[in-house]
Design a protein around this motif. Structure first.
Motif, PDB file in Angstrom:
ATOM      1  N   ALA A  54     -28.046  23.243  40.817  1.00 44.88           N
ATOM      2  CA  ALA A  54     -29.455  22.868  40.677  1.00 44.88           C
ATOM      3  C   ALA A  54     -30.084  23.516  39.447  1.00 44.88           C
ATOM      4  N   ALA A  55     -30.805  22.707  38.682  1.00 45.30           N
ATOM      5  CA  ALA A  55     -31.595  23.164  37.535  1.00 45.30           C
ATOM      6  C   ALA A  55     -30.757  23.844  36.447  1.00 45.30           C
ATOM      7  N   SER A  56     -29.501  23.452  36.349  1.00 47.15           N
ATOM      8  CA  SER A  56     -28.643  24.012  35.302  1.00 47.15           C
ATOM      9  C   SER A  56     -28.886  23.327  33.958  1.00 47.15           C
ATOM     10  N   GLY A  57     -29.550  22.162  33.989  1.00 42.72           N
ATOM     11  CA  GLY A  57     -29.782  21.409  32.759  1.00 42.72           C
ATOM     12  C   GLY A  57     -28.841  20.225  32.608  1.00 42.72           C
ATOM     13  N   LYS A  58     -28.135  19.878  33.695  1.00 43.69           N
ATOM     14  CA  LYS A  58     -27.162  18.776  33.590  1.00 43.69           C
ATOM     15  C   LYS A  58     -27.828  17.427  33.341  1.00 43.69           C
ATOM     16  N   GLY A  59     -29.005  17.215  33.950  1.00 48.98           N
ATOM     17  CA  GLY A  59     -29.693  15.929  33.767  1.00 48.98           C
ATOM     18  C   GLY A  59     -30.162  15.750  32.329  1.00 48.98           C
ATOM     19  N   THR A  60     -30.738  16.804  31.784  1.00 45.89           N
ATOM     20  CA  THR A  60     -31.202  16.775  30.391  1.00 45.89           C
ATOM     21  C   THR A  60     -30.014  16.519  29.463  1.00 45.89           C
ATOM     22  N   LEU A  61     -28.915  17.224  29.697  1.00 36.39           N
ATOM     23  CA  LEU A  61     -27.730  17.044  28.854  1.00 36.39           C
ATOM     24  C   LEU A  61     -27.169  15.632  28.999  1.00 36.39           C
ATOM     25  N   ALA A  62     -27.087  15.126  30.221  1.00 32.58           N
ATOM     26  CA  ALA A  62     -26.513  13.790  30.441  1.00 32.58           C
ATOM     27  C   ALA A  62     -27.326  12.741  29.686  1.00 32.58           C
ATOM     28  N   LYS A  63     -28.645  12.834  29.745  1.00 31.01           N
ATOM     29  CA  LYS A  63     -29.498  11.854  29.046  1.00 31.01           C
ATOM     30  C   LYS A  63     -29.305  11.942  27.546  1.00 31.01           C
ATOM     31  N   ARG A  64     -29.192  13.165  27.039  1.00 27.32           N
ATOM     32  CA  ARG A  64     -29.014  13.331  25.598  1.00 27.32           C
ATOM     33  C   ARG A  64     -27.655  12.789  25.134  1.00 27.32           C
ATOM     34  N   LEU A  65     -26.606  13.038  25.928  1.00 23.96           N
ATOM     35  CA  LEU A  65     -25.280  12.500  25.576  1.00 23.96           C
ATOM     36  C   LEU A  65     -25.294  10.973  25.628  1.00 23.96           C
ATOM     37  N   ALA A  66     -25.961  10.429  26.633  1.00 26.57           N
ATOM     38  CA  ALA A  66     -26.037   8.966  26.758  1.00 26.57           C
ATOM     39  C   ALA A  66     -26.730   8.366  25.533  1.00 26.57           C
ATOM     40  N   ALA A  67     -27.811   9.004  25.088  1.00 26.37           N
ATOM     41  CA  ALA A  67     -28.529   8.499  23.910  1.00 26.37           C
ATOM     42  C   ALA A  67     -27.627   8.612  22.673  1.00 26.37           C
ATOM     43  N   ALA A  85     -28.024  31.412  27.975  1.00 27.31           N
ATOM     44  CA  ALA A  85     -28.666  31.925  26.763  1.00 27.31           C
ATOM     45  C   ALA A  85     -28.751  30.856  25.685  1.00 27.31           C
ATOM     46  N   LEU A  86     -28.648  29.577  26.064  1.00 19.90           N
ATOM     47  CA  LEU A  86     -28.648  28.506  25.068  1.00 19.90           C
ATOM     48  C   LEU A  86     -29.896  27.637  25.178  1.00 19.90           C
ATOM     49  N   THR A  87     -30.364  27.151  24.034  1.00 21.38           N
ATOM     50  CA  THR A  87     -31.432  26.149  24.044  1.00 21.38           C
ATOM     51  C   THR A  87     -30.808  24.787  24.358  1.00 21.38           C
ATOM     52  N   ILE A  88     -31.662  23.818  24.654  1.00 26.71           N
ATOM     53  CA  ILE A  88     -31.161  22.467  24.926  1.00 26.71           C
ATOM     54  C   ILE A  88     -30.380  21.950  23.717  1.00 26.71           C
ATOM     55  N   GLU A  89     -30.912  22.174  22.504  1.00 21.88           N
ATOM     56  CA  GLU A  89     -30.211  21.696  21.299  1.00 21.88           C
ATOM     57  C   GLU A  89     -28.817  22.302  21.189  1.00 21.88           C
ATOM     58  N   GLU A  90     -28.696  23.586  21.496  1.00 23.41           N
ATOM     59  CA  GLU A  90     -27.389  24.251  21.411  1.00 23.41           C
ATOM     60  C   GLU A  90     -26.422  23.693  22.451  1.00 23.41           C
ATOM     61  N   VAL A  91     -26.949  23.406  23.652  1.00 24.73           N
ATOM     62  CA  VAL A  91     -26.109  22.850  24.715  1.00 24.73           C
ATOM     63  C   VAL A  91     -25.597  21.469  24.300  1.00 24.73           C
ATOM     64  N   VAL A  92     -26.501  20.650  23.742  1.00 21.85           N
ATOM     65  CA  VAL A  92     -26.120  19.289  23.336  1.00 21.85           C
ATOM     66  C   VAL A  92     -25.049  19.351  22.244  1.00 21.85           C
ATOM     67  N   ALA A  93     -25.245  20.217  21.268  1.00 23.35           N
ATOM     68  CA  ALA A  93     -24.278  20.324  20.171  1.00 23.35           C
ATOM     69  C   ALA A  93     -22.912  20.764  20.696  1.00 23.35           C
ATOM     70  N   ALA A  94     -22.895  21.750  21.582  1.00 25.33           N
ATOM     71  CA  ALA A  94     -21.619  22.224  22.137  1.00 25.33           C
ATOM     72  C   ALA A  94     -20.952  21.117  22.941  1.00 25.33           C
ATOM     73  N   ALA A  95     -21.740  20.374  23.702  1.00 22.00           N
ATOM     74  CA  ALA A  95     -21.183  19.317  24.547  1.00 22.00           C
ATOM     75  C   ALA A  95     -20.581  18.200  23.696  1.00 22.00           C
ATOM     76  N   ILE A  96     -21.263  17.816  22.624  1.00 24.44           N
ATOM     77  CA  ILE A  96     -20.740  16.736  21.763  1.00 24.44           C
ATOM     78  C   ILE A  96     -19.401  17.162  21.158  1.00 24.44           C
ATOM     79  N   GLU A  97     -19.323  18.435  20.774  1.00 27.06           N
ATOM     80  CA  GLU A  97     -18.071  18.934  20.212  1.00 27.06           C
ATOM     81  C   GLU A  97     -16.924  18.819  21.228  1.00 27.06           C
ATOM     82  N   ILE A  98     -17.233  19.156  22.481  1.00 24.49           N
ATOM     83  CA  ILE A  98     -16.219  19.081  23.550  1.00 24.49           C
ATOM     84  C   ILE A  98     -15.799  17.630  23.776  1.00 24.49           C
ATOM     85  N   VAL A  99     -16.785  16.729  23.832  1.00 28.48           N
ATOM     86  CA  VAL A  99     -16.475  15.311  24.060  1.00 28.48           C
ATOM     87  C   VAL A  99     -15.619  14.770  22.921  1.00 28.48           C
ATOM     88  N   GLU A 100     -15.960  15.120  21.701  1.00 30.80           N
ATOM     89  CA  GLU A 100     -15.188  14.639  20.541  1.00 30.80           C
ATOM     90  C   GLU A 100     -13.745  15.128  20.601  1.00 30.80           C
TER      91      GLU A 100
END
Ligand code: CDP
Ligand code: CDP
Length: 212
Positions: free
Chosen positions: A13-26, A192-207
């Motif tokens: 709960a409230a880990s930021g998964k929803g925010t990250l999922a929407k950003r990855l989808a976009a 300790a990460l901002t949303i932008e940092e989480v999104v950038a790390a996630a995109i790197e993992i997906v790639e």
């Protein structure tokens, strides 16, 4: 089909998964499903109909017949609904009743992003990219506290932290599809990460996974 990009985003709960999922989808131009909303809809329908939230027979009837269009999101995001959702989510008949629509969503041509608790383990075990988003309970409580305040729902930090711990215990402790990282998921601690940092790390993992 082959080459479809299915991204599984799970976490507590409230880990930021929803925010990250929407950003990855976009970012990838994919449709996104917040699967927690399905469990919240079942909980909302149970409470609206006056059922005891622990009444598994009533929940099974509701999950077989409910209409997703009937629930505006603001009726689903409240604090008690999250709690009630985790109660109905522990019922095997509720999970089974929601499985097909999640699988259909994931099977769209091109791929999809889904976020929840069991996407990488149960709903999409074949997904090429799996992220398990987490943060300390204190950080998650602070995020949820701020989010609820923005919705005009006042609740003390300590009681939100207690909610989060109780929900973690229920979601991790249930026997059917407990919250846990899939063996091939990458764990992303966002404390300790901002949303932008989480999104950038996630995109790197997906790639990296796409190239593999
Ligand atoms: O946003 P938050 O993490 O607080 O909650 P949510 O994702 O909307 O999920 C609400 C509840 O639904 C969770 O506590 C879980 O018990 C349940 N859930 C689940 O069991 N499986 C999923 N794939 C998604 C949610
Ligand atoms: O879907 P889940 O319940 O896991 O979390 P969320 O709704 O995506 O995020 C909960 C809150 O934390 C939101 O208000 C986000 O803006 C915030 N958040 C944050 O402050 N820092 C992050 N790295 C991720 C999310």
């Amino acid at each position: 089909g082959t080459g479809d990009l299915v991204i599984a985003v799970d976490g507590p709960a409230a880990s930021g998964k929803g925010t990250l999922a929407k950003r990855l989808a976009a970012h990838y131009g994919l449709p996104c499903l917040d699967t927690g909303l399905l469990y919240r809809m079942v909980a909302r329908a149970m409470l609206d109909a006056g059922h005891d939230i622990h009444d598994a027979a009533a929940a099974e009837r509701i999950v077989g017949s409910f209409d997703e269009a009937g629930f505006p999101e603001e009726r689903l995001r409240g604090r008690e609904i999250g709690e009630a959702a985790s109660v109905v989510a522990a019922m095997p008949a509720v999970r089974a009743g929601l499985l097909a629509r999640q699988r259909r969503f994931a099977a769209q041509p091109g791929g999809a992003v889904l976020d929840g608790r069991d996407i990488g383990t149960v709903i999409c075990p074949e997904a090429p990219a799996k992220l398990f988003v987490t943060a300390t309970p204190e950080v998650r409580a602070a995020r949820r506290h701020k989010e609820l305040a923005g919705r005009g729902e006042t609740a003390g930090f300590d009681s939100i932290l207690a909610d989060i711990r109780r929900r973690d215990a229920r979601d991790s402790g249930r026997s059917d599809a407990p919250l846990k990282a899939a063996e091939d998921a990458v764990i992303l601690d966002t404390s300790a990460l901002t949303i932008e940092e989480v999104v950038a790390a996630a995109i790197e993992i997906v790639e990296r996974r796409r190239g593999a």
